[in-house]
Design an enzyme around this catalytic site. Structure first.
Site, PDB file in Angstrom:
ATOM      1  N   ASP A 172       0.870  -1.180   0.000  1.00 24.97           N
ATOM      2  CA  ASP A 172       0.000   0.000   0.000  1.00 24.97           C
ATOM      3  C   ASP A 172       0.908   1.231   0.000  1.00 24.97           C
ATOM      4  O   ASP A 172       1.645   1.474   0.954  1.00 24.97           O
ATOM      5  CB  ASP A 172      -0.896  -0.022   1.244  1.00 24.97           C
ATOM      6  CG  ASP A 172      -1.916   1.119   1.259  1.00 24.97           C
ATOM      7  OD1 ASP A 172      -1.581   2.228   0.798  1.00 24.97           O
ATOM      8  OD2 ASP A 172      -3.034   0.909   1.757  1.00 24.97           O
ATOM      9  N   LYS A 197      -6.906   9.974  -1.084  1.00 25.72           N
ATOM     10  CA  LYS A 197      -5.932  10.717  -0.293  1.00 25.72           C
ATOM     11  C   LYS A 197      -5.090  11.635  -1.195  1.00 25.72           C
ATOM     12  O   LYS A 197      -5.614  12.513  -1.839  1.00 25.72           O
ATOM     13  CB  LYS A 197      -5.086   9.734   0.506  1.00 25.72           C
ATOM     14  CG  LYS A 197      -5.889   8.686   1.279  1.00 25.72           C
ATOM     15  CD  LYS A 197      -6.933   9.280   2.213  1.00 25.72           C
ATOM     16  CE  LYS A 197      -7.508   8.285   3.216  1.00 25.72           C
ATOM     17  NZ  LYS A 197      -8.303   7.192   2.649  1.00 25.72           N
TER      18      LYS A 197
END
Length: 384
Positions: A172, A197
């Site tokens: 990730d 994000k």
């Protein structure tokens, strides 16, 4: 486009699929279905659940940024991870980092385990993971830096251990983005992003990505992707495309602010510890320097009392008390009640996530205003 800098790739349009009118801002193809010119005479698009021109453009850009073969855009980061878990079967074993976003932990514990997948949890940043592999281990899953403890794992070293055993490595890369780190270049097999994000960067949409470099795995995931219908909508795809155009300048400014704000917090008498990979004393500092081009804009820190936590969250004015991260605004988050509320208590304690820990996603505001905001809150607290 592979010869261009990452800043240029963020701006580029794939001219082969560009709008016929030459639009610089790639169009939003807000259509559920597409007409055919005749039998066996298709435009290449049939139904938006399977693919859409706006989503395809976004996937093209993200794949290029991560140096991958292909990228798939999902309705959320969790939708991406849930789809990825469909690669595995009952009886498969996965090694996961002990410090992960709480939503990932919840998915593994409540959904994937129910489906017969077993997990071993460990602090992968320690490097002593050789004994964790089992005969049925199919994958290793980690974040680096981790959320929220900012642990840094040597991706290349872990990839070497995985590939000796024919195990895939999933990273990730949400915190650093492809602007600062490219896990596929370091040996990872699959990269995950919460596009909500830093890639989007404006707290105005939700999305997720899987980026791959193996054609066979890509074909399998594409089949799962179109079957389960978790693809990102055209308008949200356009919002993230727009956000990516400023990724480089946002990341550089946010990191610049983070370095200065972390240094300020470090010297404040109410702050007992600041965790930031850009500090030379951070255990992962040298690994970060070796595998990344930056340290990012995420900071975690402890204060000396829970009372101060509550006071800060109520009184900050420049920063916002909110979940999420990666936008232009600075967010202060309380992991124990927000992002990690569903993580088992014993794992929280083991990882050091307690009621005095706060996490910052540093934005692009004026740094003097950000530091001044925290200075004002500390002074108000002292005058009580």
């Amino acid at each position: 486009m592979s010869d261009y800098s990452i800043e240029t790739v963020c701006q580029s349009i794939d001219r082969s699929i560009a709008d016929q009118w030459g639009a610089i801002s790639f169009p939003i193809y807000q259509s559920a279905t597409f007409a055919h010119r005749g039998l066996r005479d298709s435009t290449g698009f049939d139904y938006t659940r399977m693919q859409n021109p706006t989503r395809q453009q976004l996937e093209y850009v993200v794949a290029k940024l991560e140096h991958g073969l292909d990228a798939m855009a999902f309705a959320s980061g969790m939708a991406a991870i849930a789809t990825l878990m469909e690669l595995f079967s009952p009886g498969d074993h996965i090694i996961v980092d002990a410090d992960l976003y709480g939503g990932s932990v919840r998915l593994f514990n409540e959904i994937s385990s129910k489906n017969g997948i077993t997990f071993t949890t460990a602090d992968l940043s320690r490097g002593d993971y050789a004994g964790l592999f089992q005969s049925n281990t199919k994958a290793v899953y980690l974040e680096t830096p981790t959320n929220p403890m900012m642990n840094v794992t040597d991706i290349a070293a872990l990839a070497g251990e995985c590939h000796k055993r024919n195990v895939i490595l999933i990273v990730d890369n949400t915190f650093l983005t492809p602007y600062y780190q490219n896990p596929l270049d370091l040996g990872a097999d699959i990269v995950i992003h919460s596009g909500t994000k830093f890639l989007s960067g404006h707290h105005d949409t939700i999305g997720g990505f899987i980026v791959l470099k193996d054609e066979k795995t890509d074909e399998r995931l594409r089949l799962i992707y179109k079957t389960t219908g978790a693809g990102l909508a055209p308008f949200d795809s356009w919002l993230i495309l727009r956000g990516i155009r400023t990724l480089a300048v946002r990341m550089d400014r946010a990191q610049e602010n983070a370095i200065k704000l972390a240094a300020y917090l470090k010297q404040n008498r109410h702050v007992t510890k600041v965790i930031y990979p850009g500090f030379t004393e951070h255990p992962g500092y040298e690994i970060s320097c070796r595998q990344s081009r930056g340290f990012g804009a995420m900071i975690s820190f402890y204060v000396d009392s829970r009372e101060l936590v509550e006071f800060m969250l109520k009184n900050v004015e420049v920063a916002f008390f909110a979940e999420s991260l990666g936008g232009t605004e600075t967010l202060i988050t309380y992991p124990i009640t927000q992002t990690h509320a569903d993580v088992p208590r014993e794992l929280l304690e083991k990882n050091g996530i307690n009621d005095r820990l706060l996490r910052l996603s540093v934005g692009i505001e004026g740094i003097d205003d950000l530091i001044g905001d925290f200075e004002r809150v500390f002074e108000l607290y002292d005058r009580q």
